[in-house]
Design a protein around this motif. Sequence first.
Motif, PDB file in Angstrom:
ATOM      1  N   GLN A  87      -9.945  -2.134   5.454  1.00 49.74           N
ATOM      2  CA  GLN A  87      -8.906  -3.147   5.237  1.00 49.74           C
ATOM      3  C   GLN A  87      -7.953  -2.719   4.132  1.00 49.74           C
ATOM      4  OE1 GLN A  87      -8.539  -5.909   7.123  1.00 49.74           O
ATOM      5  NE2 GLN A  87      -6.734  -6.622   6.013  1.00 49.74           N
ATOM      6  N   VAL A  88      -8.498  -2.128   3.073  1.00 49.59           N
ATOM      7  CA  VAL A  88      -7.644  -1.617   1.985  1.00 49.59           C
ATOM      8  C   VAL A  88      -6.666  -0.584   2.536  1.00 49.59           C
ATOM      9  CG1 VAL A  88      -7.614  -0.264  -0.145  1.00 49.59           C
ATOM     10  CG2 VAL A  88      -9.311  -2.063   0.150  1.00 49.59           C
ATOM     11  N   GLN A  89      -7.165   0.340   3.327  1.00 49.23           N
ATOM     12  CA  GLN A  89      -6.306   1.385   3.885  1.00 49.23           C
ATOM     13  C   GLN A  89      -5.244   0.791   4.801  1.00 49.23           C
ATOM     14  OE1 GLN A  89      -9.118   4.001   5.778  1.00 49.23           O
ATOM     15  NE2 GLN A  89      -9.869   4.844   3.844  1.00 49.23           N
ATOM     16  N   ALA A  90      -5.627  -0.187   5.604  1.00 50.14           N
ATOM     17  CA  ALA A  90      -4.670  -0.793   6.533  1.00 50.14           C
ATOM     18  C   ALA A  90      -3.569  -1.532   5.788  1.00 50.14           C
ATOM     19  CB  ALA A  90      -5.399  -1.746   7.477  1.00 50.14           C
ATOM     20  N   GLU A  91      -3.936  -2.254   4.743  1.00 49.01           N
ATOM     21  CA  GLU A  91      -2.925  -2.985   3.981  1.00 49.01           C
ATOM     22  C   GLU A  91      -2.026  -2.031   3.199  1.00 49.01           C
ATOM     23  OE1 GLU A  91      -4.173  -6.409   1.787  1.00 49.01           O
ATOM     24  OE2 GLU A  91      -5.586  -7.037   3.334  1.00 49.01           O
ATOM     25  N   ALA A  92      -2.591  -0.955   2.689  1.00 49.52           N
ATOM     26  CA  ALA A  92      -1.775   0.030   1.976  1.00 49.52           C
ATOM     27  C   ALA A  92      -0.752   0.651   2.914  1.00 49.52           C
ATOM     28  CB  ALA A  92      -2.664   1.102   1.369  1.00 49.52           C
ATOM     29  N   ALA A  93      -1.169   0.957   4.135  1.00 52.39           N
ATOM     30  CA  ALA A  93      -0.251   1.547   5.119  1.00 52.39           C
ATOM     31  C   ALA A  93       0.862   0.570   5.466  1.00 52.39           C
ATOM     32  CB  ALA A  93      -1.022   1.947   6.371  1.00 52.39           C
ATOM     33  N   ALA A  94       0.510  -0.714   5.632  1.00 57.32           N
ATOM     34  CA  ALA A  94       1.525  -1.724   5.954  1.00 57.32           C
ATOM     35  C   ALA A  94       2.494  -1.914   4.795  1.00 57.32           C
ATOM     36  CB  ALA A  94       0.846  -3.049   6.298  1.00 57.32           C
ATOM     37  N   SER A  95       1.987  -1.881   3.570  1.00 57.27           N
ATOM     38  CA  SER A  95       2.821  -2.094   2.392  1.00 57.27           C
ATOM     39  C   SER A  95       3.797  -0.954   2.159  1.00 57.27           C
ATOM     40  CB  SER A  95       1.941  -2.278   1.151  1.00 57.27           C
ATOM     41  OG  SER A  95       1.126  -3.429   1.282  1.00 57.27           O
ATOM     42  N   CYS A  96       3.459   0.234   2.664  1.00 53.55           N
ATOM     43  CA  CYS A  96       4.346   1.390   2.502  1.00 53.55           C
ATOM     44  C   CYS A  96       5.707   1.152   3.150  1.00 53.55           C
ATOM     45  CB  CYS A  96       3.706   2.634   3.104  1.00 53.55           C
ATOM     46  SG  CYS A  96       2.418   3.365   2.075  1.00 53.55           S
TER      47      CYS A  96
END
Length: 216
Positions: A87-96
């Motif tokens: 989930q952390v990785q997915a949110e980081a990718a979306a925030s980029c």
Amino acid sequence: MTERQQPPSIYIVGAQCTGKTTLVKALEEYFSSDGSLKTDSGHPILRPDIITEVARGVLKEHSFIADDITSSPARALALQDLILKAQVQAEAAASCHGGWFISDRSGADPIVYAKKYVSDAAARDLLLSTEWLELKKGMERSVVIVCEAGADWLTDDGVRLMPESKDAWIGFHRLFCACLDDWGVGYEVLPSSITVLEDRIDAVLGFWLAKQRRAT
């Protein structure tokens, strides 16, 4: 909300089989088709990124099955830890992308499952993780929608963990809400009595718009 601010992100969370993924897909379609979305000051709102349920990918990638959650506390905890990290990785990718997102589940979900199917101690350890501390900050800025259990659409798709009974299903919903209360995460409940998809979309949009107005 100023012209440079994007709207709050939306998390669709809660017990299994409460229509979360169907709702996320419907919201994705809504925001894809409506090109007139603007801030109160008249500036366009970017379309949201969509974070699909990361648990399904973790189950497949690491060869877990849903029954591992109830049959092996060790594997259940390992699974929830992997979901939290994903989930952390997915949110980081979306925030980029610099905008906002709609997420099918959240960092809270695996911790609630750990509390239910592993132990209170396991959940406390996850609550102390850097992953959760990061994800919680994002949830506090967002709209968290808990889909209430109890509607008549409970079906087994062969992937997710099924509740033992309707009472157990509703009990898990109550546990989910109690955990969010304990952890200081604000949320809105989408009642199970709202079953028409268009009405569910309208309810989420109402919560989302109210959050934006409070931020101004």
